[in-house]
Design a protein around this motif. Structure first.
Motif, PDB file in Angstrom:
ATOM      1  N   GLY A  10       0.848  -1.192   0.000  1.00  0.00           N
ATOM      2  CA  GLY A  10       0.000   0.000   0.000  1.00  0.00           C
ATOM      3  C   GLY A  10       0.879   1.237   0.000  1.00  0.00           C
ATOM      4  N   GLY A  12       0.662   3.634  -2.179  1.00  0.00           N
ATOM      5  CA  GLY A  12       0.996   3.924  -3.571  1.00  0.00           C
ATOM      6  C   GLY A  12       0.928   5.403  -3.906  1.00  0.00           C
ATOM      7  N   GLN A  16      -2.462   8.894   1.002  1.00  0.00           N
ATOM      8  CA  GLN A  16      -2.268   9.892   2.054  1.00  0.00           C
ATOM      9  C   GLN A  16      -1.027   9.587   2.904  1.00  0.00           C
ATOM     10  OE1 GLN A  16      -5.687  10.265   4.629  1.00  0.00           O
ATOM     11  NE2 GLN A  16      -4.692  11.808   5.868  1.00  0.00           N
ATOM     12  N   ILE A  17      -0.892   8.350   3.346  1.00  0.00           N
ATOM     13  CA  ILE A  17       0.128   8.066   4.363  1.00  0.00           C
ATOM     14  C   ILE A  17       1.427   7.518   3.770  1.00  0.00           C
ATOM     15  CG2 ILE A  17      -0.566   5.682   4.944  1.00  0.00           C
ATOM     16  CD1 ILE A  17       0.358   8.437   7.498  1.00  0.00           C
ATOM     17  N   ALA A  37       4.743  -3.651  -2.751  1.00  0.00           N
ATOM     18  CA  ALA A  37       3.505  -3.958  -3.485  1.00  0.00           C
ATOM     19  C   ALA A  37       2.597  -2.791  -3.145  1.00  0.00           C
ATOM     20  CB  ALA A  37       2.915  -5.282  -3.018  1.00  0.00           C
ATOM     21  N   ASP A  39       0.280  -0.768  -4.681  1.00  0.00           N
ATOM     22  CA  ASP A  39      -1.007  -0.286  -5.188  1.00  0.00           C
ATOM     23  C   ASP A  39      -1.967  -1.448  -5.393  1.00  0.00           C
ATOM     24  OD1 ASP A  39      -1.576   2.651  -6.779  1.00  0.00           O
ATOM     25  OD2 ASP A  39      -2.997   0.993  -7.173  1.00  0.00           O
ATOM     26  N   TRP A  63       0.341  -8.160  -2.537  1.00  0.00           N
ATOM     27  CA  TRP A  63       1.025  -8.574  -1.300  1.00  0.00           C
ATOM     28  C   TRP A  63       1.309 -10.071  -1.262  1.00  0.00           C
ATOM     29  CZ3 TRP A  63      -1.129 -11.983   2.154  1.00  0.00           C
ATOM     30  CH2 TRP A  63      -2.523 -12.145   2.146  1.00  0.00           C
ATOM     31  N   THR A  84      -2.279  -0.163   3.708  1.00  0.00           N
ATOM     32  CA  THR A  84      -3.435  -0.368   2.838  1.00  0.00           C
ATOM     33  C   THR A  84      -4.700   0.047   3.595  1.00  0.00           C
ATOM     34  OG1 THR A  84      -3.451  -2.608   3.707  1.00  0.00           O
ATOM     35  CG2 THR A  84      -2.419  -2.299   1.557  1.00  0.00           C
ATOM     36  N   PRO A  85      -5.864   0.053   2.934  1.00  0.00           N
ATOM     37  CA  PRO A  85      -7.110   0.344   3.670  1.00  0.00           C
ATOM     38  C   PRO A  85      -7.354  -0.644   4.814  1.00  0.00           C
ATOM     39  CG  PRO A  85      -7.442   0.561   1.306  1.00  0.00           C
ATOM     40  CD  PRO A  85      -6.078  -0.028   1.483  1.00  0.00           C
ATOM     41  N   ASN A  86      -8.097  -0.176   5.807  1.00  0.00           N
ATOM     42  CA  ASN A  86      -8.235  -0.889   7.090  1.00  0.00           C
ATOM     43  C   ASN A  86      -8.654  -2.345   6.989  1.00  0.00           C
ATOM     44  OD1 ASN A  86      -7.845   1.729   7.825  1.00  0.00           O
ATOM     45  ND2 ASN A  86      -9.845   2.038   8.751  1.00  0.00           N
ATOM     46  N   GLU A 106      -0.489  -0.165   9.846  1.00  0.00           N
ATOM     47  CA  GLU A 106      -1.230   1.075  10.082  1.00  0.00           C
ATOM     48  C   GLU A 106      -2.422   0.825  11.005  1.00  0.00           C
ATOM     49  OE1 GLU A 106      -1.286   4.044  10.168  1.00  0.00           O
ATOM     50  OE2 GLU A 106       0.480   4.596   9.056  1.00  0.00           O
ATOM     51  N   LYS A 107      -2.870   1.882  11.633  1.00  0.00           N
ATOM     52  CA  LYS A 107      -4.044   1.783  12.492  1.00  0.00           C
ATOM     53  C   LYS A 107      -5.296   1.938  11.650  1.00  0.00           C
ATOM     54  CE  LYS A 107      -5.818   5.309  12.349  1.00  0.00           C
ATOM     55  NZ  LYS A 107      -6.282   6.198  11.221  1.00  0.00           N
ATOM     56  N   ASN A 133       1.154   1.811  13.918  1.00  0.00           N
ATOM     57  CA  ASN A 133       1.675   3.157  13.694  1.00  0.00           C
ATOM     58  C   ASN A 133       0.916   4.269  14.435  1.00  0.00           C
ATOM     59  OD1 ASN A 133       3.553   4.948  12.629  1.00  0.00           O
ATOM     60  ND2 ASN A 133       2.225   5.445  10.890  1.00  0.00           N
ATOM     61  N   CYS A 135       1.861   7.007  15.469  1.00  0.00           N
ATOM     62  CA  CYS A 135       3.082   7.779  15.280  1.00  0.00           C
ATOM     63  C   CYS A 135       3.140   9.051  16.123  1.00  0.00           C
ATOM     64  CB  CYS A 135       3.259   8.102  13.806  1.00  0.00           C
ATOM     65  SG  CYS A 135       1.758   8.721  13.031  1.00  0.00           S
ATOM     66  N   TYR A 136       1.975   9.572  16.520  1.00  0.00           N
ATOM     67  CA  TYR A 136       2.017  10.806  17.327  1.00  0.00           C
ATOM     68  C   TYR A 136       2.730  10.577  18.655  1.00  0.00           C
ATOM     69  CZ  TYR A 136      -1.323  12.262  13.860  1.00  0.00           C
ATOM     70  OH  TYR A 136      -1.914  12.547  12.663  1.00  0.00           O
ATOM     71  N   HIS A 201      -6.288   7.544  17.911  1.00  0.00           N
ATOM     72  CA  HIS A 201      -4.965   8.165  18.140  1.00  0.00           C
ATOM     73  C   HIS A 201      -4.972   8.882  19.496  1.00  0.00           C
ATOM     74  CE1 HIS A 201      -2.510   7.630  14.573  1.00  0.00           C
ATOM     75  NE2 HIS A 201      -3.477   8.017  13.772  1.00  0.00           N
TER      76      HIS A 201
HETATM   77  P1  NAI Z   1      -5.316   5.891   0.616  1.00  0.00           P
HETATM   78  O1  NAI Z   1      -6.635   5.436   0.111  1.00  0.00           O
HETATM   79  O2  NAI Z   1      -4.874   7.299   0.398  1.00  0.00           O
HETATM   80  O3  NAI Z   1      -4.164   4.926  -0.001  1.00  0.00           O
HETATM   81  C1  NAI Z   1      -4.237   3.526   0.078  1.00  0.00           C
HETATM   82  C2  NAI Z   1      -3.154   2.928  -0.806  1.00  0.00           C
HETATM   83  O4  NAI Z   1      -3.143   1.514  -0.654  1.00  0.00           O
HETATM   84  C3  NAI Z   1      -3.376   3.202  -2.289  1.00  0.00           C
HETATM   85  O5  NAI Z   1      -2.131   3.481  -2.900  1.00  0.00           O
HETATM   86  C4  NAI Z   1      -3.936   1.879  -2.810  1.00  0.00           C
HETATM   87  O6  NAI Z   1      -3.671   1.644  -4.181  1.00  0.00           O
HETATM   88  C5  NAI Z   1      -3.193   0.899  -1.956  1.00  0.00           C
HETATM   89  N1  NAI Z   1      -3.859  -0.403  -1.812  1.00  0.00           N
HETATM   90  C6  NAI Z   1      -5.159  -0.651  -1.563  1.00  0.00           C
HETATM   91  N2  NAI Z   1      -5.387  -1.964  -1.458  1.00  0.00           N
HETATM   92  C7  NAI Z   1      -4.189  -2.565  -1.662  1.00  0.00           C
HETATM   93  C8  NAI Z   1      -3.765  -3.928  -1.672  1.00  0.00           C
HETATM   94  N3  NAI Z   1      -4.620  -4.923  -1.459  1.00  0.00           N
HETATM   95  N4  NAI Z   1      -2.453  -4.189  -1.908  1.00  0.00           N
HETATM   96  C9  NAI Z   1      -1.571  -3.183  -2.102  1.00  0.00           C
HETATM   97  N5  NAI Z   1      -1.925  -1.880  -2.101  1.00  0.00           N
HETATM   98  C10 NAI Z   1      -3.200  -1.582  -1.871  1.00  0.00           C
HETATM   99  O7  NAI Z   1      -5.297   5.518   2.158  1.00  0.00           O
HETATM  100  P2  NAI Z   1      -4.480   6.232   3.321  1.00  0.00           P
HETATM  101  O8  NAI Z   1      -5.247   7.417   3.801  1.00  0.00           O
HETATM  102  O9  NAI Z   1      -3.055   6.383   2.930  1.00  0.00           O
HETATM  103  O10 NAI Z   1      -4.661   5.146   4.490  1.00  0.00           O
HETATM  104  C11 NAI Z   1      -3.981   3.891   4.477  1.00  0.00           C
HETATM  105  C12 NAI Z   1      -3.937   3.386   5.917  1.00  0.00           C
HETATM  106  O11 NAI Z   1      -3.154   4.283   6.693  1.00  0.00           O
HETATM  107  C13 NAI Z   1      -5.308   3.310   6.592  1.00  0.00           C
HETATM  108  O12 NAI Z   1      -5.340   2.173   7.399  1.00  0.00           O
HETATM  109  C14 NAI Z   1      -5.367   4.561   7.451  1.00  0.00           C
HETATM  110  O13 NAI Z   1      -6.175   4.399   8.594  1.00  0.00           O
HETATM  111  C15 NAI Z   1      -3.910   4.740   7.824  1.00  0.00           C
HETATM  112  N6  NAI Z   1      -3.548   6.143   8.088  1.00  0.00           N
HETATM  113  C16 NAI Z   1      -2.819   6.395   9.220  1.00  0.00           C
HETATM  114  C17 NAI Z   1      -2.422   7.660   9.558  1.00  0.00           C
HETATM  115  C18 NAI Z   1      -1.613   7.874  10.790  1.00  0.00           C
HETATM  116  O14 NAI Z   1      -1.519   8.996  11.266  1.00  0.00           O
HETATM  117  N7  NAI Z   1      -1.000   6.848  11.369  1.00  0.00           N
HETATM  118  C19 NAI Z   1      -2.804   8.826   8.726  1.00  0.00           C
HETATM  119  C20 NAI Z   1      -3.508   8.450   7.507  1.00  0.00           C
HETATM  120  C21 NAI Z   1      -3.872   7.157   7.214  1.00  0.00           C
END
Ligand code: NAI
Length: 377
Positions: A10, A12, A16-17, A37, A39, A63, A84-86, A106-107, A133, A135-136, A201
């Motif tokens: 994830g 990709g 966001q993260i 891996a 995306d 993955w 990746t998504p939750n 990730e959380k 993570n 991270c804060y 968090h």
């Molecule tokens: P996003 O939707 O912006 O990005 C998700 C990425 O994962 C995309 O590049 C997508 O193509 C990829 N992806 C999706 N399914 C996949 C799979 N099966 N295999 C490989 N890649 C895959 O999501 P975002 O916001 O980056 O969130 C991702 C995770 O990070 C979530 O669990 C979210 O809760 C967490 N997060 C944590 C933060 C923190 O402060 N610790 C802040 C923002 C997000």
């Protein structure tokens, strides 16, 4: 010392993260970006990983392909990050732990308490690290707050008050935007919206600084935008094992608040305040005394804080370097050093148990619930 090899799932292009992990893992020269891996679209993931410098044979399309490719290599990755998504975290984390990889997830770590407990057990059985993570908790001045509480500088903690409230989903005319809508749709987000996304968090931070665990909670969950099934605002009252009283407000409709994460800890002999938008300062007030600003980089801070500060006083050290601090702790832990404070699978399952307790409480008009996962009762 040779660099550790790092892989990422994830995160990709455009995620966001993802950038925070790449900056964090590579900030201190401890990890080499060896495999990815990145995306959900295999070709896009392979192409982006190579653009970031990953060798073609380790730029994977998914993955499972990465697990198969890495597990028998002599130079296999030492750590995999799951960004990746939750809903995918559980399956991926379990598979990599079982194959003997260290994991940074990730959380939220999982969607259910049962899955969370299983990750704790799998991590224990594997002898590998499963970090989460939060991270804060790795900002230097948050570590300073924890060290001050631990060393008794504010006495017994009576009260902790924390907020993670922003206004970025407060526009009702944008509520159907697919990037926003999924967060409040149980089919995609699970049982909770804002609390599972941001509130955990703040809850982790309360436990981290107070060096205590949340025991019970009562919640009021609200969907202030009518089309939302899951909450976009929640107020949680909680009690910690040691008796500390806790208050937590989390919201995504607090228009005007930007990042909106802060915490205040009130002890018998002093109070502390930290806010993510001014992360280099910790505000300290001794009882009956003047309020002081403690700056990252000044003399006399606890050792743990000096270790995780890189640039001189008054130079901002922001979010990616807090993530980098998680990677510093991970590198030490992978090399066998004990790293107190590194958020782990137990923290991950405690969070998800609190989320489920809050949802149950919200449905029962705020009735108090046990917030602990059964394995820690
Ligand atoms: P996003 O939707 O912006 O990005 C998700 C990425 O994962 C995309 O590049 C997508 O193509 C990829 N992806 C999706 N399914 C996949 C799979 N099966 N295999 C490989 N890649 C895959 O999501 P975002 O916001 O980056 O969130 C991702 C995770 O990070 C979530 O669990 C979210 O809760 C967490 N997060 C944590 C933060 C923190 O402060 N610790 C802040 C923002 C997000």
């Amino acid at each position: 010392m040779a660099k550790l090899r790092w892989g990422m799932i994830g995160g990709g292009e455009g995620s966001q993260i993802g950038p925070a992990h790449r900056l964090g893992a590579q900030a201190d020269g401890l990890f080499e970006f060896a495999a990815g891996a990145l995306d959900h679209r295999p070709e896009a993931g392979r192409e982006y990983a190579q653009r970031l410098g990953v060798a073609a044979d380790r730029a994977y399309g998914g993955w499972q392909e990465m697990l198969a490719g890495e597990k028998d290599r002599a130079d296999r990755i030492d750590l995999v990050t799951i960004a990746t998504p939750n809903s995918t975290h559980f399956e991926i984390a379990k598979a990599y732990l079982e194959a003997g990889f260290n994991v940074l997830c990730e959380k939220p770590m999982t969607m259910t308490v049962e899955e969370g407990e299983e990750i704790v057990r799998v991590a224990e059985a594997s002898g590998k690290i499963c970090a989460v993570n939060y991270c804060y908790s790795a900002y230097p001045m948050v570590r300073q707050a924890r060290a001050m509480v631990r060393s008794g500088e504010i006495g017994q903690v009576r009260l902790v008050v924390t907020n993670f409230s922003h206004g970025h989903h407060g526009d009702a005319t944008d509520a159907d935007n697919p990037r926003v809508r999924w967060r409040y749709d149980p089919a995609m987000a699970g049982v909770s919206g804002q609390f599972a996304d941001c509130g955990i968090h703040a809850l982790h931070m309360a436990s981290f600084i107070c060096d205590d665990e949340v025991k019970t909670l009562s919640a009021d969950m609200a969907s202030t935008i009518a089309s939302r099934e899951l909450e976009d605002d929640a107020m949680i009252n909680f009690r910690m094992e040691g008796g500390t009283v806790g208050r937590l407000w989390t919201s995504s409709v607090a228009i005007g608040r930007q990042h909106g994460f802060d915490i205040q800890v009130f002890g018998e002999t002093g109070g502390l305040r930290w806010a993510s938008e001014q992360p280099n300062q910790l505000i300290y007030t001794p009882v009956g005394g003047r309020t002081q600003i403690i700056e990252k980089g000044e003399g006399g801070l606890h050792d743990e804080v000096q270790r995780l500060s890189r640039v001189a006083i008054a130079h901002p050290e922001g979010f990616p370097l807090a993530v980098a601090n998680i990677y510093c702790d991970l590198a030490d832990a992978i090399r066998g050093e004990s790293r107190d404070g590194l958020p782990n699978a137990a923290d991950g399952v405690r969070s998800i148990a609190a989320v489920h307790a809050a949802v149950a409480s919200g449905k029962a008009d705020g009735a108090w619930q046990d917030a602990r996962p059964p394995m820690f009762r």
